[in-house]
Write an enzyme that holds these catalytic residues in place. Structure first.
Site, PDB file in Angstrom:
ATOM      1  N   GLU A 137       0.833  -1.211   0.000  1.00 19.05           N
ATOM      2  CA  GLU A 137       0.000   0.000   0.000  1.00 19.05           C
ATOM      3  C   GLU A 137       0.868   1.261   0.000  1.00 19.05           C
ATOM      4  O   GLU A 137       0.565   2.231  -0.704  1.00 19.05           O
ATOM      5  CB  GLU A 137      -0.927  -0.016   1.215  1.00 19.05           C
ATOM      6  CG  GLU A 137      -1.998   1.032   1.182  1.00 19.05           C
ATOM      7  CD  GLU A 137      -3.017   0.846   0.074  1.00 19.05           C
ATOM      8  OE1 GLU A 137      -3.191   1.796  -0.725  1.00 19.05           O
ATOM      9  OE2 GLU A 137      -3.632  -0.230  -0.014  1.00 19.05           O
ATOM     10  N   GLU A 163       1.686   6.271  -7.112  1.00 17.27           N
ATOM     11  CA  GLU A 163       0.639   7.185  -7.563  1.00 17.27           C
ATOM     12  C   GLU A 163       1.093   8.640  -7.453  1.00 17.27           C
ATOM     13  O   GLU A 163       0.836   9.439  -8.358  1.00 17.27           O
ATOM     14  CB  GLU A 163      -0.634   6.977  -6.739  1.00 17.27           C
ATOM     15  CG  GLU A 163      -1.368   5.705  -7.069  1.00 17.27           C
ATOM     16  CD  GLU A 163      -2.627   5.519  -6.242  1.00 17.27           C
ATOM     17  OE1 GLU A 163      -2.866   6.305  -5.300  1.00 17.27           O
ATOM     18  OE2 GLU A 163      -3.378   4.583  -6.554  1.00 17.27           O
ATOM     19  N   LYS A 178      -0.585   3.117 -12.553  1.00 14.70           N
ATOM     20  CA  LYS A 178      -1.365   3.152 -11.310  1.00 14.70           C
ATOM     21  C   LYS A 178      -2.168   1.862 -11.141  1.00 14.70           C
ATOM     22  O   LYS A 178      -2.271   1.327 -10.031  1.00 14.70           O
ATOM     23  CB  LYS A 178      -2.297   4.355 -11.294  1.00 14.70           C
ATOM     24  CG  LYS A 178      -1.573   5.678 -11.114  1.00 14.70           C
ATOM     25  CD  LYS A 178      -2.594   6.800 -11.059  1.00 14.70           C
ATOM     26  CE  LYS A 178      -1.965   8.119 -10.731  1.00 14.70           C
ATOM     27  NZ  LYS A 178      -2.980   9.165 -10.510  1.00 14.70           N
ATOM     28  N   ASP A 179      -2.737   1.369 -12.227  1.00 15.68           N
ATOM     29  CA  ASP A 179      -3.516   0.125 -12.166  1.00 15.68           C
ATOM     30  C   ASP A 179      -2.637  -1.055 -11.756  1.00 15.68           C
ATOM     31  O   ASP A 179      -3.039  -1.889 -10.932  1.00 15.68           O
ATOM     32  CB  ASP A 179      -4.170  -0.169 -13.511  1.00 15.68           C
ATOM     33  CG  ASP A 179      -5.262   0.827 -13.881  1.00 15.68           C
ATOM     34  OD1 ASP A 179      -5.689   1.597 -12.996  1.00 15.68           O
ATOM     35  OD2 ASP A 179      -5.680   0.823 -15.059  1.00 15.68           O
TER      36      ASP A 179
END
Length: 118
Positions: free
Chosen positions: A63, A70, A88-89
């Site tokens: 995370e 990001e 980002k994906d």
């Protein structure tokens, strides 16, 4: 020594930023607290605790890396760019895989204990 201690300041600043700005990070924190409470209640062995802690740590690291990725993508590509979106994906997919593996780890360790306790 000052430089070493300042490194902790920066690290905690990164955790704080992620907690303040990322809903998923806060959700992972809440779920982790609930899992820890259940683990204490069920009386896990040391080895089981190590697996649970490792799974949680991997999710938190994923995370944090996702948040960093990001932020970096937003910095270098402020306008819409399909490749930036793909980056980002992919980063989010890494978090998803880590979370699913943590879930499987938790189920394998906790479910038998929950069933046995009933």
């Amino acid at each position: 020594m000052k430089k070493f201690l300042k490194g902790f300041y920066f690290a905690f600043n990164g955790i704080s930023y992620s907690f303040r700005t990322q809903l998923n990070f806060r959700i992972h924190c809440l779920i982790s607290l609930l899992v820890i409470a259940v683990c204490f209640y069920l009386g896990l062995t040391t080895a089981e605790w190590l697996w649970i802690i490792a799974a949680m740590a991997i999710v938190f690291m994923a995370e944090l890396f996702n948040t960093a990725m990001e932020t970096l993508v937003d910095l270098v590509s402020p306008k819409f760019n399909p490749k930036a979106g793909l980056i980002k994906d992919i980063s989010a997919a890494a978090v998803l895989i880590a979370a699913l593996m943590a879930l499987i780890t938790g189920i394998l360790i906790l479910l038998p204990k929950i069933i046995h306790a009933s």
